[in-house]
Write an enzyme that holds these catalytic residues in place. Structure first.
Site, PDB file in Angstrom:
ATOM      1  N   LEU A  89       0.835  -1.202   0.000  1.00  0.00           N
ATOM      2  CA  LEU A  89       0.000   0.000   0.000  1.00  0.00           C
ATOM      3  C   LEU A  89       0.870   1.253   0.000  1.00  0.00           C
ATOM      4  O   LEU A  89       1.915   1.293   0.647  1.00  0.00           O
ATOM      5  CB  LEU A  89      -0.896   0.019   1.237  1.00  0.00           C
ATOM      6  N   ASP A  90       0.413   2.257  -0.734  1.00  0.00           N
ATOM      7  CA  ASP A  90       1.030   3.577  -0.631  1.00  0.00           C
ATOM      8  C   ASP A  90       0.477   4.256   0.619  1.00  0.00           C
ATOM      9  O   ASP A  90      -0.669   4.005   1.006  1.00  0.00           O
ATOM     10  CB  ASP A  90       0.703   4.391  -1.883  1.00  0.00           C
ATOM     11  N   LYS A  91       1.268   5.094   1.240  1.00  0.00           N
ATOM     12  CA  LYS A  91       0.818   5.742   2.471  1.00  0.00           C
ATOM     13  C   LYS A  91      -0.144   6.892   2.192  1.00  0.00           C
ATOM     14  O   LYS A  91      -1.281   6.907   2.655  1.00  0.00           O
ATOM     15  CB  LYS A  91       2.013   6.262   3.273  1.00  0.00           C
ATOM     16  N   THR A  94      -3.962   6.714   1.011  1.00  0.00           N
ATOM     17  CA  THR A  94      -4.481   5.359   1.180  1.00  0.00           C
ATOM     18  C   THR A  94      -4.650   5.068   2.669  1.00  0.00           C
ATOM     19  O   THR A  94      -5.764   4.853   3.143  1.00  0.00           O
ATOM     20  CB  THR A  94      -3.527   4.330   0.543  1.00  0.00           C
TER      21      THR A  94
END
Length: 256
Positions: A89-91, A94
């Site tokens: 996951l991108d921070k 998200t």
């Protein structure tokens, strides 16, 4: 899945043709009724459903996801999501809300207008944060020779001198920091430096609130057996703090 269905459909058609031939042969002595029975078998065993069911199901799934705001690239993604695996996951945007807000600025007031003039040529969340905080300030300076560096920052000639705005590592690779502005750290916020004429002249710190619903979503994914990792271009200390707050293991979080 589609290729498997297509292969099965091929064997299925061959088997049906053989059975139709056998049916016709068994009823051949009864005259035209043999053809009726063979044709009936071909109709009721039409392989269209087998060949079309999988691609139609995938198309419907992508359509349902699109109506919920989820863009799925293709059927292969749906097939991969059917089994737990490794999910990265991108921070920003998200796990966090993606609303980058300027928390603190250190530097001369005249530098603010220069930074704003340069950042108005960027669509990065950091640029949005500068515009949200300083949008009312004059930005009449002419900006030329603009260069974007992914994961680094923004460069350009503003007011006849080179201005660099970006991550500390990016800026310090191109400028000196005689005032030691880069030494000020705060694990809660993402630092951004501004350098002009080869020297760091300003420092900004940005915050990004955590998404309240992210905790439940991540817990659900973990319960389904997914291994989660978190990546970001932001300062590693900030990313580690966000990861810890959302239950990511230390080795599964990478910033910078």
């Amino acid at each position: 899945m589609v290729k498997l269905a297509d292969r099965m459909a091929g064997w299925f058609v061959a088997a049906v043709l053989v059975l139709a031939t056998i049916t016709w042969a068994l009823w051949a002595e009864q005259g035209s009724v043999a053809a009726d029975h063979a044709i009936a078998l071909l109709i009721v065993t039409c392989p269209c459903a087998l060949a079309m069911a999988t691609p139609l199901a995938i198309t419907v799934g992508i359509g349902h996801a699109a109506r919920r705001g989820i863009l799925i690239k293709g059927g292969d993604a749906i097939e991969l999501l059917a089994r737990p695996g490794r999910l990265v996951l991108d921070k920003t945007g998200t796990v966090t809300e993606g609303r980058t807000a300027l928390v603190r600025w250190t530097g001369p007031d005249e530098v603010r207008a220069l930074v704003l003039a340069l950042e108005r040529h960027s669509h990065h969340p950091v640029a949005d944060g500068f515009r949200a905080a300083w949008g009312a300030e004059p930005a009449d300076e002419t900006v030329t020779e603009i260069r974007h560096t992914l994961g680094g920052g923004l460069e350009g000639v503003v007011g006849g001198r080179t201005l660099i705005v970006g991550s500390p590592a990016f800026v310090l690779s191109r400028a000196l920091d005689p005032a030691g502005l880069a030494a000020t750290t705060d694990a809660r916020y993402t630092p951004v430096l501004a350098a002009r004429g080869g020297e760091v002249v300003g420092a900004a710190w940005f915050g990004d609130p955590l998404r309240p619903e992210a905790a439940a979503a991540l817990a659900s994914l973990r319960a389904d057996g997914w291994t989660l990792e978190l990546l970001s271009g932001d300062d590693p200390a900030v990313v580690e703090r966000v990861g810890a707050a959302r239950g990511f293991e230390a080795g599964a979080v990478r910033g910078g």
